[in-house]
Design a protein around this motif. Structure first.
Motif, PDB file in Angstrom:
ATOM      1  N   ILE A 329       0.850  -1.185   0.000  1.00 48.47           N
ATOM      2  CA  ILE A 329       0.000   0.000   0.000  1.00 48.47           C
ATOM      3  C   ILE A 329       0.888   1.238   0.000  1.00 48.47           C
ATOM      4  O   ILE A 329       1.833   1.339   0.776  1.00 48.47           O
ATOM      5  N   THR A 330       0.622   2.144  -0.926  1.00 50.26           N
ATOM      6  CA  THR A 330       1.367   3.398  -1.050  1.00 50.26           C
ATOM      7  C   THR A 330       0.409   4.539  -0.765  1.00 50.26           C
ATOM      8  O   THR A 330      -0.614   4.673  -1.441  1.00 50.26           O
ATOM      9  N   ARG A 331       0.751   5.348   0.225  1.00 51.88           N
ATOM     10  CA  ARG A 331      -0.119   6.466   0.589  1.00 51.88           C
ATOM     11  C   ARG A 331       0.524   7.785   0.173  1.00 51.88           C
ATOM     12  O   ARG A 331       1.694   8.034   0.460  1.00 51.88           O
ATOM     13  N   ILE A 332      -0.266   8.614  -0.483  1.00 54.67           N
ATOM     14  CA  ILE A 332       0.156   9.979  -0.793  1.00 54.67           C
ATOM     15  C   ILE A 332      -0.769  10.897  -0.003  1.00 54.67           C
ATOM     16  O   ILE A 332      -1.983  10.906  -0.218  1.00 54.67           O
ATOM     17  N   GLU A 333      -0.204  11.641   0.942  1.00 53.39           N
ATOM     18  CA  GLU A 333      -1.029  12.414   1.880  1.00 53.39           C
ATOM     19  C   GLU A 333      -0.765  13.904   1.748  1.00 53.39           C
ATOM     20  O   GLU A 333       0.386  14.353   1.775  1.00 53.39           O
ATOM     21  N   ARG A 334      -1.855  14.641   1.599  1.00 51.48           N
ATOM     22  CA  ARG A 334      -1.759  16.108   1.533  1.00 51.48           C
ATOM     23  C   ARG A 334      -1.483  16.683   2.917  1.00 51.48           C
ATOM     24  O   ARG A 334      -2.106  16.300   3.900  1.00 51.48           O
ATOM     25  N   LYS A 335      -0.536  17.594   2.980  1.00 54.01           N
ATOM     26  CA  LYS A 335      -0.245  18.315   4.221  1.00 54.01           C
ATOM     27  C   LYS A 335      -0.653  19.761   4.047  1.00 54.01           C
ATOM     28  O   LYS A 335      -0.773  20.263   2.922  1.00 54.01           O
ATOM     29  N   GLU A 336      -0.883  20.446   5.165  1.00 58.36           N
ATOM     30  CA  GLU A 336      -1.316  21.834   5.070  1.00 58.36           C
ATOM     31  C   GLU A 336      -0.631  22.673   6.140  1.00 58.36           C
ATOM     32  O   GLU A 336      -0.441  22.216   7.274  1.00 58.36           O
ATOM     33  N   GLU A 337      -0.270  23.876   5.746  1.00 51.85           N
ATOM     34  CA  GLU A 337       0.373  24.798   6.674  1.00 51.85           C
ATOM     35  C   GLU A 337      -0.659  25.657   7.384  1.00 51.85           C
ATOM     36  O   GLU A 337      -0.474  26.048   8.533  1.00 51.85           O
ATOM     37  N   THR A 338      -1.727  26.007   6.694  1.00 52.68           N
ATOM     38  CA  THR A 338      -2.803  26.795   7.300  1.00 52.68           C
ATOM     39  C   THR A 338      -4.084  25.972   7.284  1.00 52.68           C
ATOM     40  O   THR A 338      -4.275  25.112   6.425  1.00 52.68           O
ATOM     41  N   HIS A 339      -4.958  26.254   8.236  1.00 56.39           N
ATOM     42  CA  HIS A 339      -6.188  25.475   8.394  1.00 56.39           C
ATOM     43  C   HIS A 339      -7.398  26.396   8.235  1.00 56.39           C
ATOM     44  O   HIS A 339      -7.509  27.412   8.912  1.00 56.39           O
ATOM     45  N   PHE A 340      -8.286  25.997   7.318  1.00 55.20           N
ATOM     46  CA  PHE A 340      -9.495  26.788   7.081  1.00 55.20           C
ATOM     47  C   PHE A 340     -10.645  25.844   6.793  1.00 55.20           C
ATOM     48  O   PHE A 340     -10.524  24.952   5.950  1.00 55.20           O
ATOM     49  N   ILE A 341     -11.758  26.016   7.488  1.00 54.20           N
ATOM     50  CA  ILE A 341     -12.855  25.056   7.442  1.00 54.20           C
ATOM     51  C   ILE A 341     -13.428  24.899   6.037  1.00 54.20           C
ATOM     52  O   ILE A 341     -13.845  23.818   5.636  1.00 54.20           O
TER      53      ILE A 341
END
Length: 380
Positions: A329-341
């Motif tokens: 299983i290969t996971r590509i995960e989005r990361k975020e620096e700022t958080h907005f609903i």
């Protein structure tokens, strides 16, 4: 023969499938476009593409690509649905606020149209206008269906062509998953729209095939289990795109942050249990097969022979409908620096382009890490 030897023998006998699983996440689906572009550049071919919500839309374009170049069709789709009204010079948070607010009032001419204004009424006595919440939804996805028809050849979704398409939605009345599989159903753009009918953003349900359908993410935002249920025989090499970060070190500071983090946790990839169960079931069935092979080569007599004959149909049924082994299983995960609903409602062209680029970069890193890990294993 040991269990390890039996696994090797089994793997050599059975063909495996390469599967791409994409999540729902509104405009964050542009990240999945970037991921697929990078995978296609590396020549990775998929036997199955699966998804729910915007992931189902992306999967449908990949499987039904009119031009035969799905990575191009997918990017062209995202460039078409991107809105250009929001100024590109704004900060990420302000741009997300402006773009999502613009969409809430005016919709997106290529994705959804507002119908909420139909709920406003004029009080004849007072002359005041009020909104009685008579409508069960605020936005309609008919325009998305029209947009998809530009990029999808339905004949490719109604045949045994590769990749096979598996998308999911939710039956409103029964509260259960509905799976559309190109191996067994004639999928069209309206099926894909049904998978993207997300009620928490006021998007209307879709009536299809005698059922009233909502977004599949209500039940599972990472439909790996549905893929295994639909194709239980062949082992799997799986690529999962995770749009919602597992980890966030910083605690929420206000209620909007709380909503955002809760949303992430609800929709993030939770397939670890599926992988563990797949391995456990496979081990049981491999042991069962080894015991069956031993017993079937022994001459049984009398009552033992009769008991074995009665058990044989049950064994064959289990062996034929076994749970597929997830080989890797290969996971590509989005990361975020700022958080907005409402980041998943930001369709501004700057954001869409940034998400596509981020998806490509993260995929390159994931593939490089995978290759390095494989090289280390080979040395060992």
């Amino acid at each position: 023969m040991t269990l390890h030897e039996l696994k090797i023998k089994h793997s050599s006998e059975e063909q495996s499938e390469t599967v791409l699983v994409m999540q729902g996440g509104g405009s964050l689906g542009a990240y999945e476009c970037g991921v697929f572009k990078s995978l296609a550049k590396h020549g990775i071919k998929f036997d199955i593409v699966a998804g729910t919500s915007i992931g189902a839309v992306n999967a449908g374009i990949i499987a039904g690509s009119k031009t035969g170049h799905p990575e191009k069709d997918l990017e062209d789709f995202w460039m078409e649905v991107a809105e250009t009204k929001t100024p590109s010079t704004m900060s990420d948070n302000l741009r997300a606020i402006m773009s999502s607010s613009f969409g809430a009032f005016y919709g997106n001419p290529k994705v959804f149209s507002p119908v909420w204004f139909m709920g406003w009424n004029l009080d004849a006595n007072s002359g005041s206008v009020y909104f009685p919440y008579k409508l069960p939804y605020f936005y309609d996805l008919t325009v998305l269906k029209n947009t998809l028809q530009k990029y999808i050849d339905p004949r490719k979704l109604n045949s045994k062509s590769i990749p096979r398409l598996i998308v999911t939605c939710t039956d409103i009345k029964q509260g259960e998953a509905v799976i559309f599989d190109s191996m067994t159903a004639n999928i069209d753009a309206e099926h894909l729209v049904a998978c993207a009918s997300y009620p928490f953003y006021g998007i209307g349900w879709t009536e299809k095939d005698g059922k009233y359908l909502w977004d599949g993410s209500l039940l599972s935002n990472t439909p790996l289990r549905e893929v295994i249920d639909s194709s239980p025989m062949l082992d799997k090499k799986v690529y999962i795109v995770n749009l919602f970060p597992h980890i966030q070190e910083k605690l929420p500071e206000n209620f909007a942050d709380v909503w955002h983090r809760a949303r992430d946790i609800m929709h993030t990839d939770k397939t670890d249990h599926n992988v563990k169960m797949s391995k456990a079931i496979s081990n049981y069935l491999l042991l069962l097969k080894e015991m069956y092979d031993i017993i079937s080569n022994v001459e049984l007599k009398g009552e033992m022979r009769e008991r074995f004959r009665k058990l044989e149909p049950g064994y064959h049924k289990l062996a034929e409908a076994r749970g597929a082994i997830i080989q890797e299983i290969t996971r590509i995960e989005r990361k975020e620096e700022t958080h907005f609903i409402f980041e998943d409602a930001d369709f501004s062209i700057v954001t869409i382009k940034n998400l596509i680029k981020q998806g490509e970069e993260d995929t390159e890193k994931a593939l490089a890490e995978k290759q390095n890990a494989q090289q280390k294993d080979n040395k060992i």
